[in-house]
Scaffold this motif. Structure first.
Motif, mmCIF file in Angstrom:
data_model
loop_
_atom_site.group_PDB
_atom_site.id
_atom_site.type_symbol
_atom_site.label_atom_id
_atom_site.label_comp_id
_atom_site.label_asym_id
_atom_site.label_seq_id
_atom_site.Cartn_x
_atom_site.Cartn_y
_atom_site.Cartn_z
ATOM 1 N N LYS A 195 0.817 -1.215 0.000
ATOM 2 C CA LYS A 195 0.000 0.000 0.000
ATOM 3 C C LYS A 195 0.848 1.261 0.000
ATOM 4 O O LYS A 195 0.604 2.181 -0.808
ATOM 5 C CB LYS A 195 -0.970 -0.022 1.184
ATOM 6 N N PRO A 196 1.875 1.359 0.867
ATOM 7 C CA PRO A 196 2.734 2.547 0.803
ATOM 8 C C PRO A 196 3.403 2.721 -0.567
ATOM 9 O O PRO A 196 3.563 3.849 -1.052
ATOM 10 C CB PRO A 196 3.777 2.304 1.898
ATOM 11 N N LEU A 197 3.782 1.617 -1.171
ATOM 12 C CA LEU A 197 4.433 1.701 -2.478
ATOM 13 C C LEU A 197 3.470 2.244 -3.533
ATOM 14 O O LEU A 197 3.818 3.148 -4.309
ATOM 15 C CB LEU A 197 4.967 0.322 -2.874
ATOM 16 N N ILE A 198 2.258 1.696 -3.583
ATOM 17 C CA ILE A 198 1.274 2.148 -4.569
ATOM 18 C C ILE A 198 0.910 3.607 -4.337
ATOM 19 O O ILE A 198 0.782 4.402 -5.284
ATOM 20 C CB ILE A 198 0.035 1.238 -4.529
ATOM 21 N N LYS A 199 0.790 4.001 -3.070
ATOM 22 C CA LYS A 199 0.516 5.409 -2.763
ATOM 23 C C LYS A 199 1.667 6.303 -3.201
ATOM 24 O O LYS A 199 1.455 7.412 -3.716
ATOM 25 C CB LYS A 199 0.281 5.581 -1.254
ATOM 26 N N GLY A 200 2.896 5.823 -3.005
ATOM 27 C CA GLY A 200 4.054 6.600 -3.398
ATOM 28 C C GLY A 200 4.099 6.853 -4.896
ATOM 29 O O GLY A 200 4.412 7.958 -5.351
ATOM 30 N N LEU A 201 3.762 5.838 -5.678
ATOM 31 C CA LEU A 201 3.713 6.020 -7.126
ATOM 32 C C LEU A 201 2.603 6.985 -7.518
ATOM 33 O O LEU A 201 2.779 7.838 -8.398
ATOM 34 C CB LEU A 201 3.499 4.666 -7.817
ATOM 35 N N TYR A 202 1.474 6.861 -6.850
ATOM 36 C CA TYR A 202 0.327 7.691 -7.217
ATOM 37 C C TYR A 202 0.592 9.176 -6.943
ATOM 38 O O TYR A 202 0.056 10.054 -7.627
ATOM 39 C CB TYR A 202 -0.913 7.228 -6.457
ATOM 40 N N GLN A 203 1.428 9.441 -5.961
ATOM 41 C CA GLN A 203 1.762 10.830 -5.645
ATOM 42 C C GLN A 203 2.503 11.521 -6.784
ATOM 43 O O GLN A 203 2.508 12.751 -6.874
ATOM 44 C CB GLN A 203 2.598 10.891 -4.365
ATOM 45 N N VAL A 204 3.145 10.738 -7.662
ATOM 46 C CA VAL A 204 3.802 11.319 -8.843
ATOM 47 C C VAL A 204 3.070 10.902 -10.118
ATOM 48 O O VAL A 204 3.654 10.804 -11.194
ATOM 49 C CB VAL A 204 5.298 10.935 -8.905
ATOM 50 N N LYS A 205 1.763 10.665 -9.976
ATOM 51 C CA LYS A 205 0.867 10.416 -11.101
ATOM 52 C C LYS A 205 1.213 9.135 -11.869
ATOM 53 O O LYS A 205 1.136 9.079 -13.099
ATOM 54 C CB LYS A 205 0.849 11.621 -12.047
ATOM 55 N N LEU A 206 1.587 8.106 -11.125
ATOM 56 C CA LEU A 206 1.816 6.784 -11.700
ATOM 57 C C LEU A 206 0.925 5.783 -10.992
ATOM 58 O O LEU A 206 0.581 5.952 -9.820
ATOM 59 C CB LEU A 206 3.286 6.368 -11.538
ATOM 60 N N ASP A 207 0.551 4.722 -11.715
ATOM 61 C CA ASP A 207 -0.272 3.687 -11.097
ATOM 62 C C ASP A 207 0.051 2.335 -11.706
ATOM 63 O O ASP A 207 0.839 2.226 -12.654
ATOM 64 C CB ASP A 207 -1.772 4.006 -11.258
ATOM 65 N N SER A 208 -0.556 1.305 -11.149
ATOM 66 C CA SER A 208 -0.387 -0.055 -11.665
ATOM 67 C C SER A 208 -1.733 -0.662 -12.041
ATOM 68 O O SER A 208 -1.865 -1.879 -12.123
ATOM 69 C CB SER A 208 0.315 -0.929 -10.618
ATOM 70 N N ILE A 209 -2.727 0.187 -12.285
ATOM 71 C CA ILE A 209 -4.067 -0.290 -12.638
ATOM 72 C C ILE A 209 -4.004 -1.103 -13.917
ATOM 73 O O ILE A 209 -3.492 -0.638 -14.937
ATOM 74 C CB ILE A 209 -5.043 0.889 -12.820
ATOM 75 N N ALA A 210 -4.498 -2.321 -13.871
ATOM 76 C CA ALA A 210 -4.605 -3.169 -15.053
ATOM 77 C C ALA A 210 -3.252 -3.411 -15.724
ATOM 78 O O ALA A 210 -3.190 -3.652 -16.930
ATOM 79 C CB ALA A 210 -5.591 -2.561 -16.055
#
Length: 565
Positions: free
Chosen positions: A122-137
């Motif tokens: 969860k911290p990792l996914i949040k960290g990516l999302y803070q710089v407009k990156l995701d792992s959706i699909a």
């Protein structure tokens, strides 16, 4: 007669409450580093897989410990373009939240982390999302990362193609809010599951993974024939995008010994104008959704749907979904499937530096400082990084006045300066052991050392200057696109590989098995003999893959149904 039973994953998807399953409970369970069995399938839709370190699996078993469960997470980055602020965050996360402190570039123009503990997901996914990156699909039975040609020579056309890769990716994203609720703390909306809609995917999503690439001829660096759906850019007389040839039904995966599974080349359906691109992208995916095999996952990819339906029927079903018809396909030609290394200047006067990364691995160790190099460059670079489909990286859009500084850093940290053979530069390997559960043999850790031994043979026979596309995978699932290589190695067992020969170096012909289940000694012996003949008998400009077909060592394969695994 009893009704045919659906594959287990089909029931799992229907009952998952739009990809939520019991993931929340699995994450909260501190007794184990794993997630529940059903949730291991659902995590893929969120961009990550559960793995364990196979190098220490037996030792842990002897100690009566569960496997060392960690996770691999893959990002969704259409077109492979990364800003420098994003890269620095990616680097920080690798150091802080993964066991390996490394980043791997994939053959789908994105990156992935290995060695993530469950508590750090969860911290990792949040960290990516803070710089407009995701792992959706980024994984799962959905459309995955959309690739686009990285070559910058035709800069306006390349920009158009990149923009379309982003639009296609966004258009075909799942609509469920599960990812945002589970990983980004979005407030849950308490409504019955049947009221949440997936207007394109439906409750069962797709029968299997779905891959898309956008290419700019004559460069086929994204290997369109390894994709379920491809868009081939057609240039108008002004150098702008006239539209796309649309092709469907390519793919690499097969199963050893099962003749009803095979790699396949894509088939062109027709031409579409730019404004119809999203309609046809969705229509091809809907045709696969409605007609793909949901009983046997080994035959569930789009390539089998096209083969089973026939190209004409598949085209007609696609046109019906789109509500419009294709125009006749336009002429195009591919001449290369490789990256262009070194500096290249575009028509705007900016510079682009492509550097080779062994197996796509970004790490600092006793032999390399790749991770530090890319971090230090990111601190001063004003352009972006472009990840290539061949596991390399382009330092893109370097202003002329900054070129010397970027080159200096690249040389200081070893990204430039080392002499590498054309075969090494044209190589791809999948991750394989120790983390991939499907791997039957080594790949990433072995191919570079094998190529060093093969280089001795090319020097011996005076063909060391030849760009021979060489790829290795630890199993026949084809993540490294081995069946489009002039020389392909596919793992069969520990230290043993099937040797494939005869692709064309352009990504438009499949190779064919030449020798089965052989080890290094026999591999080198077979190539030694072939290289000797090639050096003496080749025609002017003849590639190695074309030569072995011409002499009958293997036959030319343009239809996967004639491929022998």
């Amino acid at each position: 007669m009893s009704e045919k039973k659906l594959a287990a994953n089909e029931y799992l998807k229907v009952n998952s409450n739009y990809l939520r399953g019991t993931l929340e409970e699995s994450l909260a369970n501190q007794i184990t580093g794993a997630v529940a069995d059903d949730d291991t399938q659902l995590t893929k839709f969120h961009g990550f897989y559960m793995q364990d370190d196979r190098d220490i699996r037996n030792e842990r078993k002897k100690q009566k410990l569960e496997p060392k469960h960690t996770f691999m997470l893959r990002a969704r980055i259409p077109g492979g373009v990364i800003g420098m602020e994003q890269w620095l965050a990616i680097d920080d996360i690798a150091k802080e939240l993964t066991d390996y402190n490394s980043i791997r570039l994939t053959t789908r123009q994105t990156f992935q982390y290995h060695g993530i503990l469950k508590r750090d997901l969860k911290p990792l996914i949040k960290g990516l999302y803070q710089v407009k990156l995701d792992s959706i699909a980024a994984c799962g039975d959905v459309n995955r990362n959309v690739m686009a040609t990285t070559n910058p020579i035709q800069s306006q056309l390349q920009q158009d193609v990149y923009d379309w890769s982003v639009k296609i990716s966004e258009h075909l994203l799942p609509k469920t809010r599960a990812y945002y609720e589970l990983w980004l703390d979005e407030e849950k909306v308490e409504t019955p599951a049947d009221q949440e809609q997936e207007p394109v995917y439906g409750k069962t999503y797709l029968p299997r993974k779905f891959k898309i690439a956008v290419a700019v001829p004559p460069y086929n660096d994204v290997d369109i024939s390894a994709n379920d759906l491809s868009f081939i850019a057609i240039e108008d007389e002004n150098g702008r995008l006239a539209g796309f040839n649309v092709a469907a039904g390519g793919g690499m995966g097969s199963t050893h010994g099962e003749v009803n599974t095979y790699p396949q080349l894509t088939r062109v359906l027709g031409f579409c104008k730019p404004e119809d691109t999203l309609d046809f992208a969705q229509a091809v995916m809907l045709t696969q959704r409605d007609n793909g095999n949901r009983y046997d996952r080994k035959r569930a990819r789009t390539k089998y749907t096209v083969d089973d339906m026939g190209v004409e029927a598949f085209r007609a079903a696609t046109e019906k979904h789109a509500g419009k018809t294709f125009e006749p396909a336009r002429d195009f030609e591919f001449t290369s499937q490789s990256d262009r290394f070194g500096w290249v200047e575009d028509i705007n006067g900016n510079w682009h530096l492509t550097v080779f990364l062994e197996a796509g691995r970004i790490v600092d160790d006793e032999t390399r400082t790749v991770k530090t190099a890319l971090r230090e460059i990111a601190k001063v670079h004003t352009g972006e990084y472009r990840m290539t489909a061949n596991q390399n990286i382009m330092i893109a859009n370097v202003a002329p006045e900054n070129k010397a500084e970027i080159e200096g850093l690249a040389r200081k940290f070893g990204l430039l300066g080392k002499v590498l053979s054309p075969m090494m530069l044209n190589s791809i390997s999948c991750v394989a052991l120790p983390t991939c559960a499907l791997a039957m043999a080594e790949s990433e850790r072995y191919l570079p050392r094998l190529i060093e031994k093969i280089d001795v043979l090319t020097e011996k026979h005076g063909i060391a200057d030849q760009e021979i596309v060489t790829r290795m995978t630890g199993c026949p699932n084809g993540c490294g696109r081995p069946f489009l290589a002039e020389i392909g190695f596919v793992g069969k067992g520990p230290g043993k590989y099937n040797l494939y020969l005869g692709a064309d170096g352009k990504g438009t012909r499949l190779n064919q098995m030449y020798k089965e289940n052989i080890g290094e000694t026999e591999i080198l012996s077979e190539l030694d003999g072939l290289f000797e003949r090639y050096s003496k008998e080749r025609e002017s400009g003849e590639r190695f893959g074309d030569y072995v077909v011409r002499i009958g060592a293997v036959k030319a394969v343009y239809d996967g149904r004639e491929f022998h695994a």
